[in-house]
Write a protein that holds these residues in place. Structure first.
Motif, mmCIF file in Angstrom:
data_model
loop_
_atom_site.group_PDB
_atom_site.id
_atom_site.type_symbol
_atom_site.label_atom_id
_atom_site.label_comp_id
_atom_site.label_asym_id
_atom_site.label_seq_id
_atom_site.Cartn_x
_atom_site.Cartn_y
_atom_site.Cartn_z
ATOM 1 N N LEU A 75 49.110 25.325 33.766
ATOM 2 C CA LEU A 75 48.687 24.563 32.565
ATOM 3 C C LEU A 75 49.153 25.334 31.318
ATOM 4 O O LEU A 75 48.727 26.532 31.463
ATOM 5 N N LEU A 76 49.637 24.735 30.591
ATOM 6 C CA LEU A 76 50.411 25.249 29.231
ATOM 7 C C LEU A 76 49.621 24.442 28.164
ATOM 8 O O LEU A 76 49.688 23.222 28.056
ATOM 9 N N GLY B 26 46.901 29.319 28.578
ATOM 10 C CA GLY B 26 47.002 28.403 30.050
ATOM 11 C C GLY B 26 46.729 29.064 31.062
ATOM 12 O O GLY B 26 45.917 30.145 31.118
ATOM 13 N N VAL B 27 46.804 28.521 32.009
ATOM 14 C CA VAL B 27 46.162 29.011 33.455
ATOM 15 C C VAL B 27 47.437 28.913 34.526
ATOM 16 O O VAL B 27 48.126 27.966 34.376
ATOM 17 N N ILE B 28 47.441 29.871 35.625
ATOM 18 C CA ILE B 28 48.490 29.649 36.666
ATOM 19 C C ILE B 28 47.418 29.766 37.676
ATOM 20 O O ILE B 28 46.760 30.629 37.914
ATOM 21 N N LEU B 29 47.864 28.757 38.883
ATOM 22 C CA LEU B 29 46.972 28.943 40.004
ATOM 23 C C LEU B 29 47.993 28.587 41.207
ATOM 24 O O LEU B 29 48.818 27.994 41.269
ATOM 25 N N PHE B 30 47.250 29.536 42.142
ATOM 26 C CA PHE B 30 48.141 29.266 43.600
ATOM 27 C C PHE B 30 47.142 28.881 44.600
ATOM 28 O O PHE B 30 45.869 29.329 44.378
ATOM 29 N N GLU B 31 47.341 27.938 45.453
ATOM 30 C CA GLU B 31 46.810 27.667 46.433
ATOM 31 C C GLU B 31 47.270 27.929 47.849
ATOM 32 O O GLU B 31 48.392 28.092 47.976
ATOM 33 N N ASP B 32 46.339 28.315 48.924
ATOM 34 C CA ASP B 32 46.637 28.340 50.220
ATOM 35 C C ASP B 32 47.710 29.731 50.199
ATOM 36 O O ASP B 32 48.788 29.697 50.652
ATOM 37 N N VAL B 33 47.156 30.815 49.865
ATOM 38 C CA VAL B 33 48.006 32.097 49.640
ATOM 39 C C VAL B 33 47.963 32.721 50.740
ATOM 40 O O VAL B 33 47.022 33.294 51.366
ATOM 41 N N LEU C 215 42.634 17.934 38.913
ATOM 42 C CA LEU C 215 43.398 19.253 38.458
ATOM 43 C C LEU C 215 43.302 19.773 37.058
ATOM 44 O O LEU C 215 43.101 20.841 36.707
ATOM 45 N N ARG C 216 43.308 18.845 36.167
ATOM 46 C CA ARG C 216 43.190 18.912 34.872
ATOM 47 C C ARG C 216 41.742 19.610 34.708
ATOM 48 O O ARG C 216 41.475 20.591 33.830
ATOM 49 N N LYS C 217 40.796 19.095 35.093
ATOM 50 C CA LYS C 217 39.560 19.507 34.724
ATOM 51 C C LYS C 217 39.250 20.963 35.598
ATOM 52 O O LYS C 217 38.277 21.492 34.921
ATOM 53 N N PHE C 218 39.827 21.029 36.827
ATOM 54 C CA PHE C 218 39.662 22.473 37.402
ATOM 55 C C PHE C 218 39.895 23.592 36.402
ATOM 56 O O PHE C 218 39.703 24.528 36.222
ATOM 57 N N LEU C 219 41.566 23.211 36.103
ATOM 58 C CA LEU C 219 42.205 24.174 35.177
ATOM 59 C C LEU C 219 41.457 24.579 33.804
ATOM 60 O O LEU C 219 41.243 25.648 33.327
ATOM 61 N N ILE C 220 40.811 23.672 33.449
ATOM 62 C CA ILE C 220 40.188 23.709 32.057
ATOM 63 C C ILE C 220 39.043 24.391 32.226
ATOM 64 O O ILE C 220 38.387 25.077 31.253
ATOM 65 N N SER C 221 38.122 24.402 33.295
ATOM 66 C CA SER C 221 37.224 24.905 33.604
ATOM 67 C C SER C 221 37.273 26.465 33.566
ATOM 68 O O SER C 221 36.245 27.109 33.515
ATOM 69 N N LYS C 222 38.516 27.049 33.915
ATOM 70 C CA LYS C 222 38.784 28.234 33.754
ATOM 71 C C LYS C 222 38.835 28.886 32.422
ATOM 72 O O LYS C 222 38.907 30.229 32.266
ATOM 73 N N LEU C 223 38.849 28.076 31.469
ATOM 74 C CA LEU C 223 38.824 28.552 30.211
ATOM 75 C C LEU C 223 37.496 28.664 29.512
ATOM 76 O O LEU C 223 36.929 27.862 29.781
ATOM 77 N N ALA D 260 44.804 32.942 37.395
ATOM 78 C CA ALA D 260 44.806 33.895 36.290
ATOM 79 C C ALA D 260 44.898 33.066 34.958
ATOM 80 O O ALA D 260 45.388 32.235 34.877
ATOM 81 N N VAL D 261 43.932 33.480 34.012
ATOM 82 C CA VAL D 261 43.936 32.980 32.774
ATOM 83 C C VAL D 261 44.851 33.600 31.817
ATOM 84 O O VAL D 261 44.956 35.008 31.840
ATOM 85 N N VAL D 262 45.918 33.074 31.286
ATOM 86 C CA VAL D 262 47.000 33.945 30.306
ATOM 87 C C VAL D 262 46.438 33.488 28.643
ATOM 88 O O VAL D 262 46.276 32.452 28.496
#
Length: 450
Positions: free
Chosen positions: A188-189, A254-261, A209-217, A244-246
């Protein structure tokens, strides 16, 4: 009682500095070390709050020791001074970059006293809790810093591609795959003008996805509109994720997200080491995007302006694609302005523009001028173009215009569509679409002609 560690391979200077410290501070414990390695060992054993370190020592330099100390949690908030003779090549720049708070030249004693007095009266303190002792190998500590600097250099090198944001994101995908495999990568940028979401990997629902990323802010910016790039459809976010929140100070970029790491511990460590450079990269991408939008966007409607939509048309034609161009015009717009006033006319323009933006998914829409709009379809498939044009006409027709006018009133469009042929030019396509637009007008309006 505060502790002061003096590190110098010269016995003479250890005694001189020790006397100066005693005269400045009566209630401190003074520790002495004969070199860099000895200084490091005493630092780990005694946790001093203040370090006064000579630059030029036989085992390793004061800069090296300062770097090592700053890499340890225990000494993040300790005070560090680098002392140097006038013949040494070091200067305040290198001292500061090593993590030192102050650089003092071994010149006049009264100058040293003055500088050290200010330094020792500043409330520095080391971290005394030894549960997370980081007393490991000094070379491992320096190697860790070196790795971080290599990461920073790599990420900052992507700044030269700021014009191609999608390519920058793909470079980040490749970079982080060097440290752990992962199933999906999302970014997310977020700037005031536009929120952009990139999705690589398995399909995911856009809104989920949008709601998930926004919820991290904590305090997300509300952009004027959203754009989505990559793989979307149905699907949810994996519970096995690392994010991680940048941010830049208090501004969340923004937010950077990795899944199934595969290796979350290593990936988190790399992410932590990357955050400062990701901050610079994300800030630059957001600023550049704001600049582009300001230069390409029509101020009233938020659509592409004429110059930008023309440039987009030229680009898709240059790529050799079969495309279509639609020219559309609001029917009887002058009567709307005359009857309701220009502010109401502006509201109609903005509403039509919002409908175009939300409806056109296989191309770009722009304000060509006045009440006229252009849509450039990135496809030459007739059925796909017809489906979108039907949706545009229907959405305009069925919009609750009473919310705008406060009374019963309908707004309609007329349009014309031209399909590209081999060697079609932008001017030819626009002229053909315009001719069909006026055919639609003469045929009764509220329709389009292909």
């Amino acid at each position: 009682m505060k502790k002061v560690l003096i590190v110098d391979d010269s016995k003479f200077w250890r005694l001189v500095v020790s006397d100066i410290v005693k005269n400045i501070k009566k209630d401190v414990e003074i520790l002495l070390a004969e070199g860099g390695m000895d200084g490091l060992q005493k630092a780990l054993n005694h946790r001093p709050d203040y370090f006064i370190i000579d630059y030029n020592m036989p085992d390793f330099s004061g800069l090296y020791l300062s770097v090592v100390l700053r890499e340890m949690r225990a000494f993040k908030d300790a005070g560090i001074v680098i002392l140097t003779a006038s013949s040494d090549t070091v200067n305040p720049f290198w001292a500061k970059k090593s993590g030192a708070n102050l650089f003092i030249n071994k010149g006049k004693k009264e100058e040293i006293e003055k500088e050290l007095q200010a330094f020792l009266n500043t409330p520095y303190e080391s971290f005394k809790n030894r549960e997370s002792d980081e007393s490991g190998n000094v070379f491992h500590i320096v190697e860790k810093r070196l790795k971080r600097e290599i990461l920073e250099k790599e990420i900052l090198s992507y700044l030269r591609y700021s014009r191609d944001e999608r390519y920058v994101i793909s470079l980040l995908v490749m970079l982080f795959r060097n440290f752990s495999l992962f199933g999906s990568f999302r970014v997310l940028l977020l700037s005031t003008s536009e929120g952009r979401i990139y999705s690589f990997g398995k399909s995911v629902d856009k809104e989920v996805l949008r709601k998930f990323l926004i919820s991290k802010l904590e305090k997300p910016t509300s952009p004027s509109f959203w754009s989505f790039y990559g793989v979307f459809g149905e699907g949810s976010i994996s519970d096995d994720n690392v994010f991680a929140v940048v941010k830049d100070d208090g501004t969340e970029l923004g937010v950077i997200l990795f899944e199934d790491v595969e290796n979350p511990f290593l990936l988190r460590s790399v992410l932590e080491d990357s955050l400062s450079s990701l901050m610079v990269l994300f800030r630059n991408l957001n600023d550049f995007r704001d600049y582009v939008i300001a230069s390409e966007t029509d101020g009233l409607t938020g659509l592409f302006n004429k110059r930008a939509i023309m440039r987009f048309l030229e680009e898709v034609l240059r790529n050799g694609k079969n495309i279509a161009v639609a020219m559309m015009d609001i029917d009887d717009f002058k009567k709307i302005n005359d009857a309701f006033g220009h502010p109401m006319g502006d509201e109609v323009l903005k509403t039509v523009s919002n409908i175009l933006r939300e409806t056109v998914k296989n191309g770009k829409a722009g304000r060509y001028g006045g009440e006229e709009f252009m849509v450039v379809f990135e496809t030459g498939e007739r059925d796909a173009v017809v489906k979108t044009m039907d949706s545009i006409m229907e959405n305009i027709r069925n919009f609750d215009w009473q919310k705008i006018f406060g009374s019963e009133k309908k707004v309609t469009l007329s349009g014309g569509v031209a399909f590209s042929k081999k060697e079609s030019s932008p001017v030819e396509l626009i002229e053909e679409a315009d001719r069909k637009l006026y055919t639609a007008k003469r045929s009764g309006k509220d329709r389009y002609v292909i």
